[in-house]
Design a protein around this motif. Structure first.
Motif, PDB file in Angstrom:
ATOM      1  N   PRO A  91      36.753  43.625  40.703  1.00  0.00           N
ATOM      2  CA  PRO A  91      35.941  43.797  41.912  1.00  0.00           C
ATOM      3  C   PRO A  91      36.598  43.259  43.181  1.00  0.00           C
ATOM      4  O   PRO A  91      36.591  43.926  44.219  1.00  0.00           O
ATOM      5  CB  PRO A  91      34.657  43.031  41.578  1.00  0.00           C
ATOM      6  N   SER A  92      37.183  42.054  43.127  1.00  0.00           N
ATOM      7  CA  SER A  92      37.790  41.471  44.328  1.00  0.00           C
ATOM      8  C   SER A  92      39.004  42.260  44.800  1.00  0.00           C
ATOM      9  O   SER A  92      39.170  42.502  46.001  1.00  0.00           O
ATOM     10  CB  SER A  92      38.197  40.020  44.066  1.00  0.00           C
ATOM     11  N   SER A  93      39.861  42.637  43.866  1.00  0.00           N
ATOM     12  CA  SER A  93      41.053  43.392  44.265  1.00  0.00           C
ATOM     13  C   SER A  93      40.668  44.767  44.802  1.00  0.00           C
ATOM     14  O   SER A  93      41.306  45.287  45.721  1.00  0.00           O
ATOM     15  CB  SER A  93      42.033  43.519  43.096  1.00  0.00           C
ATOM     16  N   TYR A  94      39.588  45.363  44.265  1.00  0.00           N
ATOM     17  CA  TYR A  94      39.116  46.648  44.797  1.00  0.00           C
ATOM     18  C   TYR A  94      38.641  46.493  46.236  1.00  0.00           C
ATOM     19  O   TYR A  94      38.997  47.288  47.115  1.00  0.00           O
ATOM     20  CB  TYR A  94      37.993  47.227  43.938  1.00  0.00           C
ATOM     21  N   VAL A  95      37.839  45.469  46.495  1.00  0.00           N
ATOM     22  CA  VAL A  95      37.347  45.240  47.854  1.00  0.00           C
ATOM     23  C   VAL A  95      38.510  44.998  48.801  1.00  0.00           C
ATOM     24  O   VAL A  95      38.528  45.480  49.937  1.00  0.00           O
ATOM     25  CB  VAL A  95      36.342  44.067  47.880  1.00  0.00           C
ATOM     26  N   ARG A  96      39.517  44.251  48.330  1.00  0.00           N
ATOM     27  CA  ARG A  96      40.711  44.027  49.138  1.00  0.00           C
ATOM     28  C   ARG A  96      41.409  45.355  49.443  1.00  0.00           C
ATOM     29  O   ARG A  96      41.802  45.616  50.585  1.00  0.00           O
ATOM     30  CB  ARG A  96      41.674  43.094  48.398  1.00  0.00           C
ATOM     31  N   PRO A 148      46.116  35.755  41.963  1.00  0.00           N
ATOM     32  CA  PRO A 148      45.348  35.372  43.158  1.00  0.00           C
ATOM     33  C   PRO A 148      44.316  36.406  43.588  1.00  0.00           C
ATOM     34  O   PRO A 148      43.374  36.075  44.313  1.00  0.00           O
ATOM     35  CB  PRO A 148      46.434  35.201  44.225  1.00  0.00           C
ATOM     36  N   ASN A 149      44.467  37.668  43.175  1.00  0.00           N
ATOM     37  CA  ASN A 149      43.498  38.707  43.505  1.00  0.00           C
ATOM     38  C   ASN A 149      42.567  39.029  42.342  1.00  0.00           C
ATOM     39  O   ASN A 149      41.807  39.996  42.405  1.00  0.00           O
ATOM     40  CB  ASN A 149      44.212  39.987  43.957  1.00  0.00           C
ATOM     41  N   SER A 150      42.635  38.224  41.282  1.00  0.00           N
ATOM     42  CA  SER A 150      41.751  38.451  40.130  1.00  0.00           C
ATOM     43  C   SER A 150      40.361  37.907  40.423  1.00  0.00           C
ATOM     44  O   SER A 150      40.206  36.780  40.904  1.00  0.00           O
ATOM     45  CB  SER A 150      42.320  37.763  38.886  1.00  0.00           C
ATOM     46  N   THR A 151      39.348  38.694  40.112  1.00  0.00           N
ATOM     47  CA  THR A 151      37.966  38.257  40.349  1.00  0.00           C
ATOM     48  C   THR A 151      37.584  37.145  39.389  1.00  0.00           C
ATOM     49  O   THR A 151      37.203  36.050  39.791  1.00  0.00           O
ATOM     50  CB  THR A 151      36.999  39.442  40.193  1.00  0.00           C
ATOM     51  N   SER A 152      37.677  37.431  38.084  1.00  0.00           N
ATOM     52  CA  SER A 152      37.230  36.460  37.083  1.00  0.00           C
ATOM     53  C   SER A 152      38.241  35.346  36.858  1.00  0.00           C
ATOM     54  O   SER A 152      37.881  34.267  36.383  1.00  0.00           O
ATOM     55  CB  SER A 152      36.948  37.168  35.756  1.00  0.00           C
ATOM     56  N   GLY A 153      39.509  35.595  37.195  1.00  0.00           N
ATOM     57  CA  GLY A 153      40.551  34.617  36.931  1.00  0.00           C
ATOM     58  C   GLY A 153      40.914  33.742  38.108  1.00  0.00           C
ATOM     59  O   GLY A 153      41.665  32.773  37.959  1.00  0.00           O
ATOM     60  N   ASN A 154      40.377  34.065  39.307  1.00  0.00           N
ATOM     61  CA  ASN A 154      40.725  33.282  40.485  1.00  0.00           C
ATOM     62  C   ASN A 154      39.566  33.151  41.477  1.00  0.00           C
ATOM     63  O   ASN A 154      39.131  32.046  41.795  1.00  0.00           O
ATOM     64  CB  ASN A 154      41.928  33.906  41.198  1.00  0.00           C
ATOM     65  N   ASN A 155      39.060  34.267  41.982  1.00  0.00           N
ATOM     66  CA  ASN A 155      38.110  34.211  43.090  1.00  0.00           C
ATOM     67  C   ASN A 155      36.742  33.662  42.711  1.00  0.00           C
ATOM     68  O   ASN A 155      36.194  32.807  43.410  1.00  0.00           O
ATOM     69  CB  ASN A 155      37.982  35.597  43.727  1.00  0.00           C
ATOM     70  N   VAL A 156      36.166  34.169  41.627  1.00  0.00           N
ATOM     71  CA  VAL A 156      34.887  33.622  41.173  1.00  0.00           C
ATOM     72  C   VAL A 156      35.033  32.148  40.759  1.00  0.00           C
ATOM     73  O   VAL A 156      34.172  31.326  41.088  1.00  0.00           O
ATOM     74  CB  VAL A 156      34.279  34.476  40.042  1.00  0.00           C
ATOM     75  N   LYS A 230      26.748  36.780  36.498  1.00  0.00           N
ATOM     76  CA  LYS A 230      27.337  38.090  36.197  1.00  0.00           C
ATOM     77  C   LYS A 230      28.042  38.665  37.421  1.00  0.00           C
ATOM     78  O   LYS A 230      27.562  38.561  38.558  1.00  0.00           O
ATOM     79  CB  LYS A 230      26.263  39.061  35.698  1.00  0.00           C
ATOM     80  N   ILE A 231      29.190  39.272  37.161  1.00  0.00           N
ATOM     81  CA  ILE A 231      30.031  39.881  38.197  1.00  0.00           C
ATOM     82  C   ILE A 231      29.875  41.400  38.102  1.00  0.00           C
ATOM     83  O   ILE A 231      29.788  41.947  37.001  1.00  0.00           O
ATOM     84  CB  ILE A 231      31.509  39.513  37.964  1.00  0.00           C
ATOM     85  N   PRO A 232      29.836  42.132  39.231  1.00  0.00           N
ATOM     86  CA  PRO A 232      29.797  43.599  39.153  1.00  0.00           C
ATOM     87  C   PRO A 232      30.954  44.138  38.321  1.00  0.00           C
ATOM     88  O   PRO A 232      32.043  43.565  38.311  1.00  0.00           O
ATOM     89  CB  PRO A 232      29.917  44.040  40.619  1.00  0.00           C
ATOM     90  N   GLY A 233      30.728  45.235  37.625  1.00  0.00           N
ATOM     91  CA  GLY A 233      31.738  45.805  36.737  1.00  0.00           C
ATOM     92  C   GLY A 233      33.037  46.146  37.451  1.00  0.00           C
ATOM     93  O   GLY A 233      33.041  46.580  38.603  1.00  0.00           O
ATOM     94  N   SER A 234      34.149  45.953  36.756  1.00  0.00           N
ATOM     95  CA  SER A 234      35.470  46.266  37.328  1.00  0.00           C
ATOM     96  C   SER A 234      35.578  47.757  37.618  1.00  0.00           C
ATOM     97  O   SER A 234      35.397  48.574  36.711  1.00  0.00           O
ATOM     98  CB  SER A 234      36.574  45.838  36.356  1.00  0.00           C
ATOM     99  N   PRO A 235      35.889  48.129  38.852  1.00  0.00           N
ATOM    100  CA  PRO A 235      35.893  49.555  39.206  1.00  0.00           C
ATOM    101  C   PRO A 235      37.236  50.261  39.019  1.00  0.00           C
ATOM    102  O   PRO A 235      38.293  49.641  39.087  1.00  0.00           O
ATOM    103  CB  PRO A 235      35.521  49.535  40.686  1.00  0.00           C
ATOM    104  N   TYR A 236      37.136  51.539  38.792  1.00  0.00           N
ATOM    105  CA  TYR A 236      38.280  52.445  38.859  1.00  0.00           C
ATOM    106  C   TYR A 236      38.137  53.173  40.190  1.00  0.00           C
ATOM    107  O   TYR A 236      37.029  53.594  40.554  1.00  0.00           O
ATOM    108  CB  TYR A 236      38.265  53.441  37.705  1.00  0.00           C
ATOM    109  N   ALA A 237      39.226  53.287  40.936  1.00  0.00           N
ATOM    110  CA  ALA A 237      39.150  53.854  42.277  1.00  0.00           C
ATOM    111  C   ALA A 237      40.202  54.924  42.496  1.00  0.00           C
ATOM    112  O   ALA A 237      41.317  54.834  41.967  1.00  0.00           O
ATOM    113  CB  ALA A 237      39.315  52.752  43.326  1.00  0.00           C
TER     114      ALA A 237
END
Length: 302
Positions: A91-96, A148-156, A230-237
């Protein structure tokens, strides 16, 4: 009112041309590039995702090539440059990616969990025999984050620790970015880290269970000392600029995968998902707020 003869003729010609136009994208896009980051080693990624690339190639009628990027930043830059057509994000890397490309990428799907729901969690693991049952018990120890751009591994993790009044640079003796979820677990197993963050869907569906199934680690050697909301599901874009019929064809191929590409889909998901769920950018508003926190944190540290 009777339409002019010229208008009627133009409408008829457009109608006749529609089927041909629907195939025009194949001439412009004879090959599509699908990029992902390695949560596991490269050979594991190829083994798990290769059959899915073959399935997508059959369904779309053009070659779909897998690119294993070094990190999320490489996927983001590839999509911004238009050289990556399908991005596999957190999710975080997608938003980025959406932000830096000025809306040049758009989410279309996320993976369902085994119970059909979407979303996942960030967890922190410690060794089973380590003293302490909560993250707060590991003051002065070594911490492993991921990309550094991982949602579950860094940002959350950073966002959650901030809410817990934990400044990781002061609370822990050392903070390391392991690069991948798999690397973080290996560092924990080898003693380089005392706590490691990772993604987690359920007790029997996580990066740790995937590694255990491959004989890399034993589940009983670890314990969870933190679990996030809970984190929003990892997206495919996909690239926003691609033709609508191409984007629809890609989405249809994903949503039909559990039936049309059953073996490939089960390989991709370890048999732990019933299928993909539709996704849209608006689903990630909460992640935009998280990203603002991370950006402010980085600015403060620079």
């Amino acid at each position: 009112m009777t339409l002019p003869r010229r208008a009627v003729l133009a409408a008829a010609l457009l109608s006749l041309a529609a089927p041909a136009l629907a195939q025009d994208w194949k001439a412009k896009y004879p090959e599509l590039v699908y990029a992902t980051v390695p949560a596991e080693n490269a050979s594991g990624v190829i083994e798990r995702m290769g059959p899915f690339m073959e399935y997508l190639s059959r369904e779309l009628g053009v070659k779909v090539t897998l690119r294993i990027a070094a990190d999320y930043a490489a996927v983001i830059e590839g999509q911004r440059a238009g050289t990556i057509h399908i991005g596999d994000y957190g999710p975080s890397s997608y938003v980025r990616a959406h932000t830096v490309s000025n809306g040049g990428v758009e989410a279309f799907a996320s993976m369902r969990a085994v119970d059909g729901s979407t979303g996942y969690f960030s967890v922190a693991y410690a060794k089973k025999d380590a003293a302490g049952a909560r993250l707060e018990d590991f003051k002065g120890k070594n911490l492993c984050l991921v990309d550094p751009n991982s949602t579950s591994g860094n940002n959350v993790p950073l966002f959650s620790m901030n809410k817990m009044n934990i400044d990781p640079t002061k609370f822990f003796a050392k903070v390391t970015n392991a690069g991948s979820h798999e690397n973080a677990i290996m560092a924990l197993q080898q003693g380089t880290c005392d706590v490691a963050f990772n993604w987690w869907n359920s007790e029997d569906d996580s990066n740790l269970t995937r590694m255990a199934n491959k004989g890399m680690v034993k589940l009983d050697d670890f314990k969870i000392v933190f679990r996030s909301d809970k984190i929003p599901g990892s997206p495919y874009a996909v690239l926003t600029s691609m033709p609508a019929d191409l984007k629809k064809a890609i989405a249809d191929a994903f949503f039909n995968a559990p039936t049309k590409g059953k073996a490939a889909f089960e390989k991709l998901t370890d048999g732990k998902s019933p299928g993909f769920a539709p996704a849209k950018h608006a689903d990630y508003k909460v992640t935009e707020d998280l990203q603002k926190f991370i950006d402010a944190l980085r600015k403060k540290g620079s």
